[in-house]
Design an enzyme around this catalytic site. Structure first.
Site, mmCIF file in Angstrom:
data_model
loop_
_atom_site.group_PDB
_atom_site.id
_atom_site.type_symbol
_atom_site.label_atom_id
_atom_site.label_comp_id
_atom_site.label_asym_id
_atom_site.label_seq_id
_atom_site.Cartn_x
_atom_site.Cartn_y
_atom_site.Cartn_z
ATOM 1 N N PRO A 21 23.991 23.280 38.516
ATOM 2 C CA PRO A 21 24.100 24.443 37.645
ATOM 3 C C PRO A 21 22.764 24.968 37.127
ATOM 4 C CG PRO A 21 24.868 22.467 36.521
ATOM 5 C CD PRO A 21 24.667 22.100 37.962
ATOM 6 N N ASN A 22 22.689 26.264 37.038
ATOM 7 C CA ASN A 22 21.568 27.028 36.470
ATOM 8 C C ASN A 22 20.329 27.061 37.368
ATOM 9 O OD1 ASN A 22 22.920 27.725 33.963
ATOM 10 N ND2 ASN A 22 22.755 25.545 33.462
ATOM 11 N N ARG A 29 13.759 30.983 34.853
ATOM 12 C CA ARG A 29 14.214 29.998 33.869
ATOM 13 C C ARG A 29 13.080 29.026 33.524
ATOM 14 N NH1 ARG A 29 18.177 24.898 35.131
ATOM 15 N NH2 ARG A 29 18.339 24.144 32.997
ATOM 16 N N TYR A 34 10.251 24.184 35.105
ATOM 17 C CA TYR A 34 10.858 24.225 36.444
ATOM 18 C C TYR A 34 9.995 24.911 37.499
ATOM 19 C CZ TYR A 34 14.837 22.928 33.570
ATOM 20 O OH TYR A 34 15.653 22.288 32.677
ATOM 21 N N ASN A 85 20.288 17.622 43.064
ATOM 22 C CA ASN A 85 19.792 17.883 41.717
ATOM 23 C C ASN A 85 20.997 18.378 40.928
ATOM 24 O OD1 ASN A 85 18.755 18.772 39.343
ATOM 25 N ND2 ASN A 85 17.089 19.991 40.230
ATOM 26 N N ALA A 88 22.207 19.653 34.485
ATOM 27 C CA ALA A 88 22.625 18.949 33.265
ATOM 28 C C ALA A 88 23.767 17.966 33.513
ATOM 29 C CB ALA A 88 23.020 19.969 32.194
ATOM 30 N N GLU A 109 18.373 11.358 44.127
ATOM 31 C CA GLU A 109 18.418 12.227 42.941
ATOM 32 C C GLU A 109 17.065 12.930 42.756
ATOM 33 O OE1 GLU A 109 19.133 9.928 39.391
ATOM 34 O OE2 GLU A 109 18.792 11.649 38.067
ATOM 35 N N HIS A 111 14.811 15.949 40.369
ATOM 36 C CA HIS A 111 14.649 16.892 39.246
ATOM 37 C C HIS A 111 13.293 17.558 39.354
ATOM 38 C CE1 HIS A 111 18.205 15.239 37.465
ATOM 39 N NE2 HIS A 111 17.718 14.043 37.721
ATOM 40 N N ARG A 118 11.237 14.803 27.995
ATOM 41 C CA ARG A 118 11.861 15.965 27.356
ATOM 42 C C ARG A 118 12.808 15.467 26.259
ATOM 43 N NH1 ARG A 118 14.075 20.000 31.722
ATOM 44 N NH2 ARG A 118 14.093 21.310 29.855
HETATM 45 C C1 DQA Z 1 16.916 19.439 35.892
HETATM 46 C C2 DQA Z 1 16.784 18.720 34.553
HETATM 47 C C3 DQA Z 1 18.078 18.819 33.756
HETATM 48 O O1 DQA Z 1 17.929 18.155 32.507
HETATM 49 C C4 DQA Z 1 18.420 20.263 33.498
HETATM 50 O O2 DQA Z 1 19.659 20.356 32.811
HETATM 51 C C5 DQA Z 1 18.426 21.082 34.729
HETATM 52 C C6 DQA Z 1 17.389 20.868 35.725
HETATM 53 C C7 DQA Z 1 15.575 19.480 36.643
HETATM 54 O O3 DQA Z 1 15.582 19.829 37.820
HETATM 55 O O4 DQA Z 1 14.527 19.203 36.059
HETATM 56 O O5 DQA Z 1 19.234 21.992 34.878
HETATM 57 O O6 DQA Z 1 17.837 18.730 36.702
#
Ligand code: DQA
Length: 158
Positions: A21-22, A29, A34, A85, A88, A109, A111, A118
């Site tokens: 998501p996102n 963003r 990121y 990835n 959240a 995994e 990120h 953070r």
């Molecule tokens: C994330 C880190 C997560 O905490 C966050 O909610 C994201 C992106 C990252 O790629 O750093 O959406 O997974």
């Protein structure tokens, strides 16, 4: 029927990549966390590295937890490995954790940001223990390092 073993050995290994998501908003963003690349540019970099490593990839972004679980289930026979990835969902989705635990292909995994530097809630990954490796904090390079890791892992654990 004869089987051409050399052809079989040269078949590219298959990696399914899931952006959660996102991550469709990458580029605009929170660039400090990121990076400035859009998701499309991130995917271009992933595909380039995958070609160099002779990996076949499929890449999907979804904002939905159930879709991530469905993809892990449905693509588990196609994929030699997954890179995920989960955004959240990383921090609280026991359903995604159980899905990873329930399938056979190894899962890595990823990120973009350094989740350990953070907010406290981001320091917990409920999927970490069921993944074979975790890459974080290097923006797009987190994905590229994950691809390199997957290629060498799959080659040494055929
Ligand atoms: C994330 C880190 C997560 O905490 C966050 O909610 C994201 C992106 C990252 O790629 O750093 O959406 O997974």
């Amino acid at each position: 029927m004869t089987i051409d073993m050399s052809q079989q050995m040269n078949d590219p290994l298959r990696v399914f990549i899931i952006h959660g998501p996102n991550l469709n908003l990458l580029g605009s963003r929170d660039p400090e966390q990121y990076g400035t690349l859009t998701l499309s540019k991130v995917n271009t970099a992933i595909r380039k590295m995958a070609r160099e490593l002779n990996l076949e990839t499929r890449i999907i972004q979804t904002n939905h937890e159930g879709r991530i679980i469905d993809l892990l289930h449905r693509r588990r026979k196609w994929a030699d490995a997954f890179i995920i990835n989960p955004g959240a969902f990383t921090h609280y989705s026991y359903a995604i954790r159980d899905a990873i635990d329930a399938i056979h292909p190894p899962v890595v995994e990823v990120h973009l940001s350094n989740i350990y530097e953070r907010e406290d809630f981001r320091k917990i990954s409920v999927i970490k223990d069921v993944c074979i490796a975790q890459f974080y904090g290097k923006k797009v390079d987190s994905y590229l390092e994950a691809l390199e890791y997957v290629a060498s892992h799959l080659t040494s654990n055929p």
